[in-house]
Motif scaffolding. Structure first.
Motif: not given
Length: 628
Positions: A385-413
C-alpha cells in the motif's frame, strides 16, 4: 585538330570487375576511356562489351578505394576523380540481407545497398507491414496451398539451419524460449554495460555498402526511437506484435530495470498472450462483431498510445482543472528526523504549491515546484500500500529530489497523471489527462494480489514452464512452484483480456517503467575530469553519474537553440536557452550515433496529427546530419 597520338594519350585503360548474375566468380572487363566520359556512358560501354542480353537497370558502379557509389550518371570520370588505378565494381544495387526481427526470428529480403539507410529501412518497413499482406480483420493472408504469405518479396528462415518457415511469425507471438536458452542469453548489465548496447546503430545518412555491410549479412531490425504513433489494433497487428516482442525481450534480458512486482505482471501478460496465441480461435477474427468488440475495448487505450484526441474537444478550451489535497512530502537532502511530513498541496497549471495546512492556502506557500521538464518516477508497491511519486526537478546546479506520498490508488493516479503531463508542459485540461489516469489505475489493478486459494489449485495444471516468463536472475530467486503461483495470481487480473489488448497493455506497462525510452552513452563532458553517462530520451537529455546512476541534470529539447558536431575532435556541442551550453565527446559509440538520436527525436516532434502527412526525408537528414 588532334593527331591520333594526342588522342591516345588523352585516354587510358580502365579495368572494371563485373558481378555476373548467373556466374559465381566475378570477371574483369578492360575498357579504353577518357576523362570526359560520363558514368552513364561508361556503363553503356560495359554492357555492350559484356554482350549478355538481360536487364541491367539495377546495376551501378561501386568504387572500392573511395568506398562510394558512382550514382550520378551525368558526372564525368574527371569530375568523380576516377583514374586508371581506380578499382570499380559493376554490381546490383539490390542484394539479399538477413534481418533479425524483434521477435528473434530472421527474414531474408532484397534490400537496396546503394540507398541511404533511412530510405532502405523505410522500404523494408513498407514490405513487412504492407496492408496488402493483411485483411481488415488482422488475419494474415496466405497462399491456400502452401501457407506462405501472399507477397513473394520475402522468405522466412528459422535461426539455424536456414530453412523456409511460415510467415505467421510476423503478426503472432512465438512460443516462449526455454529457461536454458534464456540463461544463455542473459548477461548481468550495469549502467555502463548498457551504454555498449547502443553502439551498433548504422548511420542513416549513408548506404549499407558504404558502411561495410556485405550481401547476406545479418543485421538487427529494431524500433530505435521510443515514440510510437497511430497504433491501431484493427490494422497494426504486425507493428503491435513486434513492439510487444521488443518490450518482452528487454524485460527478460534486463535491458531495462523493473521491480519484482512489475516482473510478475509482465510474466502474467506473457503467459496470457502465449496461451491465446496457441489457441486457433484468437487467430481467426472472421466476424465483424468480434473486431468491433476489440475496437470498443481498446478505444481509450489506442488514443493514449497514439497521442491523439477523443471526441471531448471542449476540454482543451475550458478552465484548467486543479487538484487540492493532503499529501506527504520528503526531501532526502534535508536533515530532518521525520521522513515524511503532511502538507496541503495545490496542483495548478504545471506547478505544485504546498502549504502547512488548508487554511493557509490563500497566503504564500512553503514552496512552489515548477514541474515543466522534471523527471517523474513511480515509487509504488501495491502489496505494501505504498503509492509514491519521485520528482527530479531541474535547477541551475543540478536536480532537486522530492518525494510525494499518496494515501490510495485513486489519489495517486490523479496526481501521477498530472505530474507526467506537467513534465511535458501540458495541463490537466489536455484531453490526454483522463486516459492517463485510467491507464495508471488499470496498471495498479493488475498489481493487486488476489486470494491464493484458486491459484494453488491451478499451479499443478500450469501448462508452461514459469521460468520462461521472467528474467534469469528472477527465476533463480524462486522455486518453480512459487514462481508459478505468483504468475497465476497476477494472471487473474488479466485473464479476460483479448489478445491484442493484452499486447497493448504489455507495451503500456513497459512505457510506464522509469527507464523506458532512455538510451545510454558513456561520454566525457567538456571541462570534466571523469566520465558520465548521457541518457537520450524523446524530449530531453539527462546527465547521469556513472558510479551511482543518479541523474545530475536534465536539458529539454524544447529549450535547445542549436547543436552541431566538431568532426575533427568528434565533439557534440549544444546551446540551450538562458546562455546554457554543453559539449561532450562520446566514448562508447561514434558521436554521429548520439547526434542522430537527438536530431531524430526532434524530427519526430515535428510530426503533425495528420495521418496523411508524407515522410520528410530531407528534414530528417538536415536535423541528423551533424552540420550547422
Amino acid at each position: 585538330m588532334l593527331s591520333s597520338t594526342d588522342f591516345a594519350s588523352a585516354s587510358w585503360e580502365l579495368v572494371v570487375r563485373v558481378d555476373h548474375p548467373n556466374e559465381e566468380e566475378q570477371k574483369d572487363v578492360t575498357l579504353r576511356v577518357a576523362g570526359d566520359l560520363h558514368v552513364g556512358g561508361l556503363m553503356l560501354k560495359l554492357v555492350e562489351q559484356i554482350n549478355i542480353s538481360q536487364d541491367w537497370s539495377d546495376f551501378a558502379l561501386w568504387w572500392e578505394q573511395k568506398h562510394c557509389w558512382l550514382l550520378k550518371t551525368h558526372w564525368t570520370l574527371d569530375k568523380y576523380g576516377v583514374q586508371a588505378d581506380a578499382k570499380l565494381l559493376f554490381t546490383p544495387q539490390h542484394k539479399m540481407l538477413r534481418l533479425r526481427l524483434p521477435n528473434v526470428k530472421t527474414v531474408r529480403l532484397r534490400v537496396s545497398f546503394s540507398a541511404v539507410v533511412f530510405k532502405a529501412v523505410s522500404d523494408i518497413c513498407k514490405i513487412l507491414i504492407s496492408p496488402g499482406l493483411y485483411s481488415r480483420t488482422m488475419t494474415p493472408t496466405y497462399d491456400p496451398i502452401n501457407g506462405t504469405p501472399a507477397s513473394s518479396t520475402m522468405t522466412w528462415f528459422s535461426d539455424s539451419p536456414l530453412t523456409e518457415q511460415n510467415c505467421s511469425i510476423l503478426a503472432f507471438s512465438q512460443p516462449p524460449q526455454s529457461p536454458e536458452a534464456l540463461a544463455d542469453m542473459y548477461q548481468p548489465r550495469s549502467l555502463v554495460d548498457k551504454t555498449k548496447l547502443n553502439a551498433g546503430w548504422l548511420d542513416s545518412s549513408r548506404s549499407l555498402m558504404e558502411q561495410g555491410i556485405q550481401e547476406d549479412e545479418q543485421l538487427l531490425l529494431r524500433f530505435k526511437y521510443y515514440t510510437f504513433f497511430d497504433l491501431n489494433p484493427k490494422y497494426d497487428a504486425v507493428r503491435i506484435n513486434q513492439l510487444y516482442e521488443q518490450a518482452r525481450w528487454a524485460i527478460l534480458l534486463e535491458e531495462i530495470d523493473c521491480t519484482e512486482e512489475e516482473m510478475m505482471i509482465f510474466a502474467a501478460l506473457q503467459y496470457h498472450i502465449s496461451k491465446l496465441s496457441l489457441s486457433a480461435e484468437t487467430q481467426d477474427f472472421t466476424h465483424e462483431s468480434e473486431v468491433d468488440e476489440v475496437e470498443a475495448a481498446l478505444s481509450n487505450l489506442e488514443v493514449t498510445l497514439e497521442g491523439g484526441k477523443m471526441d471531448n474537444t471542449l476540454e482543451d478550451i475550458t478552465d484548467i482543472p486543479q487538484l487540492a489535497d493532503n499529501l506527504k512530502l520528503f526531501r532526502p537532502k534535508k536533515l530532518i528526523l521525520k521522513a515524511f511530513k503532511q502538507y496541503w498541496f495545490i496542483f495548478k497549471d504545471t506547478s505544485i504549491a504546498y502549504f502547512k495546512n488548508k487554511e493557509l492556502e490563500q497566503g504564500e506557500p512553503v514552496e512552489k515546484l515548477n514541474l515543466r521538464g522534471c523527471e517523474v518516477v513511480p515509487d509504488v508497491n501495491v502489496a505494501e500500500r505504498k503509492f509514491g511519486i519521485k520528482l527530479l526537478i531541474p535547477v541551475a546546479d543540478g536536480m532537486n529530489e522530492v518525494y510525494l506520498r499518496c494515501d490510495h490508488e485513486n489519489q495517486y493516479a490523479q496526481w501521477m497523471a498530472a505530474c507526467i503531463l506537467a513534465s511535458k508542459g501540458k495541463t490537466m485540461a489536455d484531453s490526454s489527462y483522463q486516459p492517463e489516469v485510467l491507464n495508471i489505475l488499470s496498471f495498479l489493478r493488475m498489481k493487486n494480489r488476489n486470494s491464493a486459494s484458486q491459484v494453488a489449485s491451478n499451479v499443478e495444471t500450469m501448462d508452461i514452464n514459469p521460468e520462461c516468463f521472467v528474467s534469469h536472475r528472477c527465476a533463480k530467486k524462486h522455486k518453480s512452484k512459487q514462481l508459478a503461483a505468483r504468475i497465476l495470481e497476477a494472471h487473474q487480473n488479466v485473464a479476460q483480456m483479448p489478445l491484442v489488448e493484452a499486447k497493448l497493455r504489455f507495451i503500456q506497462a513497459w512505457q510506464s517503467l522509469p527507464e523506458f525510452g532512455l538510451t545510454y552513452y558513456l561520454v566525457r563532458f567538456k571541462g570534466s575530469k571523469k566520465d558520465d553517462i548521457l541518457g537520450v530520451s524523446y524530449n530531453r537529455l539527462i546527465r547521469i553519474d556513472a558510479t551511482t546512476g543518479i541523474p545530475i541534470t536534465t536539458w529539454r529539447f524544447t529549450n535547445m537553440k542549436q547543436w552541431n558536431v566538431n568532426w575533427e575532435i568528434r565533439q557534440v556541442a549544444i546551446e540551450f536557452d538562458q546562455n546554457v551550453s554543453i559539449a561532450f565527446t562520446c566514448l562508447s559509440a561514434d558521436c554521429k550515433i548520439v547526434h542522430e538520436y537527438i536530431g531524430g527525436y526532434i524530427f519526430l516532434s515535428t510530426r503533425s496529427k495528420d495521418q496523411n502527412e508524407t515522410l520528410d526525408e530531407d528534414l530528417f537528414h538536415k536535423l541528423t546530419g551533424g552540420q550547422d
